[in-house]
Motif scaffolding. Structure first.
Motif, short mmCIF file in Angstrom:
data_model
loop_
_atom_site.label_atom_id
_atom_site.label_comp_id
_atom_site.label_asym_id
_atom_site.label_seq_id
_atom_site.Cartn_x
_atom_site.Cartn_y
_atom_site.Cartn_z
N ARG A 79 29.54 -24.00 -31.82
CA ARG A 79 29.76 -25.14 -30.91
C ARG A 79 28.57 -26.10 -30.96
N HIS A 80 27.40 -25.58 -31.19
CA HIS A 80 26.18 -26.39 -31.18
C HIS A 80 25.66 -26.63 -32.60
N GLU A 81 26.38 -26.14 -33.61
CA GLU A 81 25.85 -26.11 -34.98
C GLU A 81 24.45 -25.50 -34.95
N TYR A 82 24.37 -24.35 -34.28
CA TYR A 82 23.11 -23.66 -34.09
C TYR A 82 22.87 -22.68 -35.23
N SER A 83 21.62 -22.58 -35.63
CA SER A 83 21.20 -21.57 -36.59
C SER A 83 19.90 -20.95 -36.09
N GLY A 84 19.89 -19.63 -35.99
CA GLY A 84 18.65 -18.93 -35.61
C GLY A 84 17.84 -18.59 -36.84
N CYS A 85 17.53 -19.61 -37.62
CA CYS A 85 16.91 -19.41 -38.94
C CYS A 85 15.45 -19.01 -38.86
N GLY A 86 14.80 -19.25 -37.73
CA GLY A 86 13.36 -19.00 -37.64
C GLY A 86 12.57 -20.08 -38.36
N THR A 87 11.27 -20.12 -38.07
CA THR A 87 10.36 -21.07 -38.71
C THR A 87 9.31 -20.31 -39.49
N ILE A 88 9.05 -20.76 -40.71
CA ILE A 88 7.87 -20.27 -41.43
C ILE A 88 6.84 -21.39 -41.46
N PRO A 222 23.62 -25.01 -50.40
CA PRO A 222 23.44 -23.79 -49.59
C PRO A 222 22.46 -22.82 -50.23
N GLY A 223 21.55 -22.30 -49.40
CA GLY A 223 20.61 -21.30 -49.87
C GLY A 223 19.36 -21.83 -50.54
N PHE A 224 19.22 -23.16 -50.62
CA PHE A 224 18.02 -23.72 -51.26
C PHE A 224 16.77 -23.23 -50.53
N VAL A 225 16.79 -23.34 -49.20
CA VAL A 225 15.79 -22.66 -48.36
C VAL A 225 16.53 -21.97 -47.23
N LYS A 226 15.92 -20.96 -46.66
CA LYS A 226 16.60 -20.15 -45.65
C LYS A 226 16.00 -20.30 -44.24
N HIS A 227 14.75 -20.74 -44.17
CA HIS A 227 14.08 -20.91 -42.89
C HIS A 227 13.68 -22.37 -42.74
N GLN A 228 13.43 -22.77 -41.49
CA GLN A 228 12.73 -24.04 -41.31
C GLN A 228 11.31 -23.85 -41.84
N LEU A 229 10.89 -24.75 -42.70
CA LEU A 229 9.56 -24.66 -43.31
C LEU A 229 8.70 -25.80 -42.80
N VAL A 230 7.53 -25.45 -42.29
CA VAL A 230 6.61 -26.44 -41.74
C VAL A 230 5.21 -26.10 -42.22
N GLU A 231 4.49 -27.09 -42.69
CA GLU A 231 3.10 -26.83 -43.09
C GLU A 231 2.23 -26.70 -41.86
N LEU A 232 1.24 -25.84 -41.92
CA LEU A 232 0.32 -25.72 -40.80
C LEU A 232 -0.48 -27.00 -40.60
N GLY A 233 -0.58 -27.82 -41.62
CA GLY A 233 -1.19 -29.13 -41.47
C GLY A 233 -0.40 -30.06 -40.58
N TYR A 234 0.87 -29.72 -40.30
CA TYR A 234 1.73 -30.52 -39.41
C TYR A 234 1.09 -30.70 -38.05
N ILE A 235 0.42 -29.66 -37.58
CA ILE A 235 -0.19 -29.71 -36.25
C ILE A 235 -1.23 -30.82 -36.19
N LYS A 236 -1.93 -31.05 -37.32
CA LYS A 236 -2.95 -32.08 -37.33
C LYS A 236 -2.35 -33.48 -37.15
N SER A 237 -1.14 -33.70 -37.74
CA SER A 237 -0.54 -35.04 -37.69
C SER A 237 0.36 -35.23 -36.48
N ASN A 249 8.11 -30.76 -43.59
CA ASN A 249 9.02 -30.13 -42.65
C ASN A 249 10.40 -30.15 -43.27
N LEU A 250 10.91 -28.98 -43.61
CA LEU A 250 12.19 -28.85 -44.31
C LEU A 250 13.10 -27.94 -43.50
N GLN A 251 14.38 -28.34 -43.40
CA GLN A 251 15.33 -27.54 -42.63
C GLN A 251 16.58 -27.24 -43.44
#
Length: 368
Positions: A79-88, A222-237, A249-251
């Protein structure tokens, strides 16, 4: 004449969540939106549901809200197009790996499930990442949604309790009242301003600055990446106070598409896609996932985050007008924190005990 206890200005996901929470408590609610519901920053954003821990107040609000999201989604994620993919959170070097370890300790201390990843464990989960990375941190409870769908679900739920929606433009806010573009004036005991970056057009004194962001989405892979991917440098910006920046930041969207972010620009309210900024963002993304350069991008767009000086939203009453309450200034965490925002706002209005303290988000902190 609108007959309501509460008039909510804005039908993005924060306004819709407020309408839902207030109507649930028996208040008569009217929602005024100048465009389509969920069509502004709600539709423009990435839809990530991510715990952020830049400070204790941000962690408390985002963690609380994610628990509310899990309750809302329940056993009907589609209903929400929800995915519990987690973040790396991806660590490019040893300095960032130390940041990952510190983040893991903080999140674990709040009962949040996370796992430190060695390089081998990182590549086993996400083989598209470039070689030579230091490792990462998997936060299992994070996810993503398609926010316009949830906005509609929340509004429909409020309307079943008697809430009204009206397509109109608010041109002024007065004590316990709003004025519309047709000149009509409508009173209510409570006025809730939940208009995101547009809020400062109605209240120029608000400490809110728009941050422009670019996004791109690919065709279905489909399957190109499986998790939300975020660089730790994201926090700086993410909470930079000035200057233009990009971050990786890839989803993986439930549709099989890949959503690519992110960028931040100040000192502009031009919604046009800027090729130079878009190219900079995409080049940075391909530096982490080289094969991304081979995928077809089918759409690009921009949106505006409503940013406050301290990176925390404005939730609560304001002295700017009698009867006026704020639910705005969420920057890039509006989707994540929308549900908790609504509970804190409704709890204050009804003088209830709230699950987390609301003091850190009170608008009055900027007038002290």
């Amino acid at each position: 004449m609108i007959n309501a206890d509460v008039i909510v200005i804005g039908a993005g996901i924060v306004g819709a969540a407020c309408a839902d929470a207030l109507s649930e408590r028996g208040l008569r609610v009217a929602v005024i939106e100048q465009d389509i519901a969920g069509g502004g920053a709600t539709a423009a954003g990435m839809g990530h549901l991510v715990v952020m821990d830049d400070n204790a107040a941000e962690l408390a609000l985002s963690a609380y809200s994610l628990s509310l999201w899990r309750d809302l989604v329940g056993d009907r994620p589609q209903r929400h197009e929800y995915s519990g993919c987690g973040t790396i959170w991806v660590a490019a070097d040893e300095e960032e790996m130390q940041a990952a370890l510190a983040k893991a300790q903080t999140l674990a201390g709040h009962g949040l499930l996370c796992e430190v990843l060695t390089p081998a464990a990182l590549y086993a989960r996400e083989p598209q990442l470039r070689a030579g990375l230091a490792g990462g941190l998997l936060v299992r409870g994070d996810g993503l949604v398609y926010p316009p769908k949830t906005t509609r679900i929340l509004l429909d739920r409020a309307m079943r309790r008697g809430a009204l929606t009206q397509r109109a433009t608010v041109t002024a806010i007065e004590d316990h009242a709003v004025v519309l573009a047709d000149g009509s004036r409508h009173q209510a005991q409570y006025i809730v301003l939940a208009a995101g970056a547009r809020s400062s057009a109605l209240l120029p004194e608000l400490p809110i600055q728009p941050k422009k962001g670019h996004l791109a989405i690919t065709d279905r892979y489909p399957g190109f990446v499986k998790h939300q991917l975020v660089e730790l440098g994201y926090i700086k910006s993410a909470h930079a106070a000035s200057g233009d920046s990009v971050a990786f930041n890839l989803q993986p969207r439930p549709t099989g598409q890949i959503l690519i972010g992110s960028s931040r620009q100040f000192d502009t309210i031009d919604p046009a896609v800027e090729p130079a900024m878009l190219q900079r963002m995409l080049r940075h993304a391909t530096s982490f996932t080289p094969q991304l350069a081979e995928l077809n991008i089918i759409r690009t767009w921009t949106g505006f985050r409503a940013a406050t000086p301290d990176g925390l939203p404005l939730i609560g009453p304001t002295a700017a007008r009698r009867g006026l309450w704020l639910a705005t200034g969420h920057e890039g965490l509006g989707i994540t924190t929308s549900l908790a925002t609504a509970q804190l706002l409704a709890g204050q209005i009804q003088q209830e005990n709230t699950r987390i303290p609301f003091a850190p988000y009170l608008p009055g902190r900027f007038h002290a």
